[in-house]
Motif scaffolding. Structure first.
Motif, PDB file in Angstrom:
ATOM      1  N   TYR A   7       0.826  -1.224   0.023  1.00 39.22           N
ATOM      2  CA  TYR A   7       0.061   0.122  -0.033  1.00 39.22           C
ATOM      3  C   TYR A   7       0.917   1.088  -0.140  1.00 39.22           C
ATOM      4  O   TYR A   7       2.406   1.309  -0.093  1.00 39.22           O
ATOM      5  CB  TYR A   7      -0.823  -0.041   1.302  1.00 39.22           C
ATOM      6  N   PHE A   8       0.273   2.554   0.088  1.00 41.93           N
ATOM      7  CA  PHE A   8       0.884   3.618   0.122  1.00 41.93           C
ATOM      8  C   PHE A   8       1.404   3.871   1.551  1.00 41.93           C
ATOM      9  O   PHE A   8       1.001   3.249   2.532  1.00 41.93           O
ATOM     10  CB  PHE A   8       0.220   4.873  -0.364  1.00 41.93           C
ATOM     11  N   PHE A  12      -4.476   4.443   5.697  1.00 45.06           N
ATOM     12  CA  PHE A  12      -5.833   4.655   5.564  1.00 45.06           C
ATOM     13  C   PHE A  12      -6.547   3.064   5.782  1.00 45.06           C
ATOM     14  O   PHE A  12      -5.836   2.288   5.784  1.00 45.06           O
ATOM     15  CB  PHE A  12      -5.953   4.979   3.997  1.00 45.06           C
ATOM     16  N   ARG A  14      -8.293   1.102   4.264  1.00 47.15           N
ATOM     17  CA  ARG A  14      -8.454   0.025   3.412  1.00 47.15           C
ATOM     18  C   ARG A  14      -7.191  -0.848   3.648  1.00 47.15           C
ATOM     19  O   ARG A  14      -7.053  -2.107   3.072  1.00 47.15           O
ATOM     20  CB  ARG A  14      -7.870   0.724   1.930  1.00 47.15           C
ATOM     21  N   PHE A  39       4.286   3.539  -7.973  1.00 46.63           N
ATOM     22  CA  PHE A  39       2.788   3.551  -8.356  1.00 46.63           C
ATOM     23  C   PHE A  39       2.665   3.914  -9.798  1.00 46.63           C
ATOM     24  O   PHE A  39       1.732   3.278 -10.399  1.00 46.63           O
ATOM     25  CB  PHE A  39       2.002   4.305  -7.434  1.00 46.63           C
ATOM     26  N   LYS A  57      -4.174  -3.088 -10.571  1.00 45.57           N
ATOM     27  CA  LYS A  57      -3.582  -1.571 -10.608  1.00 45.57           C
ATOM     28  C   LYS A  57      -3.883  -0.813  -9.832  1.00 45.57           C
ATOM     29  O   LYS A  57      -4.068   0.549  -9.824  1.00 45.57           O
ATOM     30  CB  LYS A  57      -3.513  -1.019 -12.153  1.00 45.57           C
ATOM     31  N   ALA A  58      -4.560  -1.268  -8.653  1.00 46.76           N
ATOM     32  CA  ALA A  58      -4.865  -0.210  -7.569  1.00 46.76           C
ATOM     33  C   ALA A  58      -4.746  -0.910  -6.219  1.00 46.76           C
ATOM     34  O   ALA A  58      -4.372  -2.321  -6.206  1.00 46.76           O
ATOM     35  CB  ALA A  58      -6.385  -0.106  -7.537  1.00 46.76           C
ATOM     36  N   LEU A  59      -4.401  -0.409  -5.050  1.00 49.42           N
ATOM     37  CA  LEU A  59      -4.077  -0.725  -3.743  1.00 49.42           C
ATOM     38  C   LEU A  59      -5.086  -0.781  -2.769  1.00 49.42           C
ATOM     39  O   LEU A  59      -5.934   0.173  -2.985  1.00 49.42           O
ATOM     40  CB  LEU A  59      -2.786  -0.030  -3.240  1.00 49.42           C
ATOM     41  N   PRO A  60      -5.108  -1.518  -2.024  1.00 51.33           N
ATOM     42  CA  PRO A  60      -4.046  -2.480  -1.446  1.00 51.33           C
ATOM     43  C   PRO A  60      -3.842  -3.574  -2.338  1.00 51.33           C
ATOM     44  O   PRO A  60      -4.869  -4.084  -3.055  1.00 51.33           O
ATOM     45  CB  PRO A  60      -4.641  -2.882  -0.103  1.00 51.33           C
ATOM     46  N   GLN A  71      -8.276  -5.718  -3.659  1.00 53.28           N
ATOM     47  CA  GLN A  71      -9.613  -5.614  -3.068  1.00 53.28           C
ATOM     48  C   GLN A  71      -9.720  -5.657  -1.891  1.00 53.28           C
ATOM     49  O   GLN A  71      -9.329  -6.679  -0.991  1.00 53.28           O
ATOM     50  CB  GLN A  71     -10.771  -6.500  -3.697  1.00 53.28           C
ATOM     51  N   THR A  72      -9.819  -4.567  -0.948  1.00 50.67           N
ATOM     52  CA  THR A  72      -9.817  -4.248   0.431  1.00 50.67           C
ATOM     53  C   THR A  72     -10.585  -5.480   1.337  1.00 50.67           C
ATOM     54  O   THR A  72      -9.943  -6.174   2.156  1.00 50.67           O
ATOM     55  CB  THR A  72     -10.380  -2.841   0.845  1.00 50.67           C
TER      56      THR A  72
HETATM   57  N1  LIG Z   1     -12.085  -1.570  -5.250  1.00 48.58           N
HETATM   58  C1  LIG Z   1     -10.908  -1.525  -4.612  1.00 48.58           C
HETATM   59  C2  LIG Z   1     -10.428   0.035  -4.659  1.00 48.58           C
HETATM   60  C3  LIG Z   1      -9.046   0.357  -4.362  1.00 48.58           C
HETATM   61  C4  LIG Z   1      -8.708   1.776  -4.566  1.00 48.58           C
HETATM   62  O1  LIG Z   1      -9.155   2.729  -5.056  1.00 48.58           O
HETATM   63  N2  LIG Z   1      -7.432   2.000  -3.995  1.00 48.58           N
HETATM   64  C5  LIG Z   1      -6.879   3.572  -4.179  1.00 48.58           C
HETATM   65  C6  LIG Z   1      -6.144   3.859  -2.931  1.00 48.58           C
HETATM   66  S1  LIG Z   1      -7.065   4.029  -1.512  1.00 48.58           S
HETATM   67  C7  LIG Z   1      -6.060   3.454  -5.473  1.00 48.58           C
HETATM   68  O2  LIG Z   1      -5.170   2.680  -5.556  1.00 48.58           O
HETATM   69  N3  LIG Z   1      -6.171   4.609  -6.276  1.00 48.58           N
HETATM   70  C8  LIG Z   1      -5.181   4.666  -7.140  1.00 48.58           C
HETATM   71  C9  LIG Z   1      -5.980   4.251  -8.705  1.00 48.58           C
HETATM   72  O3  LIG Z   1      -6.801   3.595  -8.635  1.00 48.58           O
HETATM   73  O4  LIG Z   1      -5.425   4.697  -9.740  1.00 48.58           O
HETATM   74  C10 LIG Z   1     -10.539  -1.695  -2.969  1.00 48.58           C
HETATM   75  O5  LIG Z   1     -11.621  -2.049  -2.556  1.00 48.58           O
HETATM   76  O6  LIG Z   1      -9.382  -2.083  -2.468  1.00 48.58           O
END
Ligand SMILES: N[C@@H](CCC(=O)N[C@@H](CS)C(=O)NCC(=O)O)C(=O)O
Length: 220
Positions: A7-8, A12, A14, A39, A57-60, A71-72
């Protein structure tokens, strides 16, 4: 089992729900906190520079013995099963906890600015609409507060969501309340959360746990 939680570098909910779950359960894991350059690499290639796959391509993202998943909720449940913070065999309690995690996810999503919401004034009025009487954030907070109230734990000294014991449900609520109290969410008053006494009850109970304090002293 080799676990990396990616994660970052901020606390947070998540990520914290899973980081704390593993820490609480003494499950060894690598607490990977990536930079904005890393990232950007994820966004461009779907992997970290070391080759770790980030499927959405999203975190965590959790990597377990080289298998990655995002997916959280999925990550939190995996960690909770290892640490004992997600029930093993009580499907109703599992669903009650899932419900909490899903509401926290809905709440997080509803706060994000819609595409094309530019400029301070538009952003302010969007966020303010969330906590009007029937605003999306108000509705989610009311639902969550009444779900906790219905669990009927309010007369106990410590308020936990399931059976007087800490669970992922409490960690999700604690993380969301902490976030809304912190002042980092622009245009959402930190006092908003004061209106939800059952959520604050959980927040206070979790905050008193020594292992949670230990985590915060180390990492926040
Ligand atoms: N559906 C995903 C959403 C994850 C999400 O949106 N994470 C954010 C950080 S809290 C992220 O990586 N945002 C950057 C992006 O999507 O480009 C979950 O539930 O984990």
């Amino acid at each position: 089992m080799k676990i990396k939680l990616i994660y970052f570098n901020f606390p947070f909910w998540r990520a914290e729900i899973s980081r704390i779950s593993l820490f609480y359960g003494n499950i060894p894991f690598e607490d990977v906190r990536i930079s904005s350059d890393d990232f950007a690499h994820v966004k461009a290639t779907g992997t970290l520079p070391d080759g770790t796959v980030i499927p959405t391509k999203a975190l965590p993202c959790l990597s377990v013995d080289g298998v990655s998943f995002c997916q959280t909720g999925a990550i939190a449940r995996f960690c909770g099963k290892l640490s004992g913070l997600y029930p093993n065999g009580n499907n109703v309690n599992c669903a009650l906890i899932d419900q909490v995690i899903d509401i926290c996810t809905d709440m997080t999503n509803c706060i994000s600015y819609p595409i094309n919401t530019e400029g301070e004034a538009n952003r302010k009025s969007f966020r303010e609409s969330l906590f009007e009487k029937d605003g999306k954030l108000s509705k989610n907070l009311e639902s969550l507060d009444s779900i906790v109230e219905r669990q009927n734990c309010t007369t106990k000294d410590a308020l936990f969501f399931i059976d007087d014991n800490l669970s992922l449900g409490d960690l999700a609520i604690w993380g969301i309340v902490k976030w809304l109290k912190s002042g980092v969410v622009d245009f959402i008053p930190t006092s908003l959360i004061d209106n939800y006494s059952h959520l604050n009850g959980i927040f206070n109970s979790v905050s008193k746990i020594s292992r949670i304090k230990e985590w915060q002293d180390k990492k926040h």
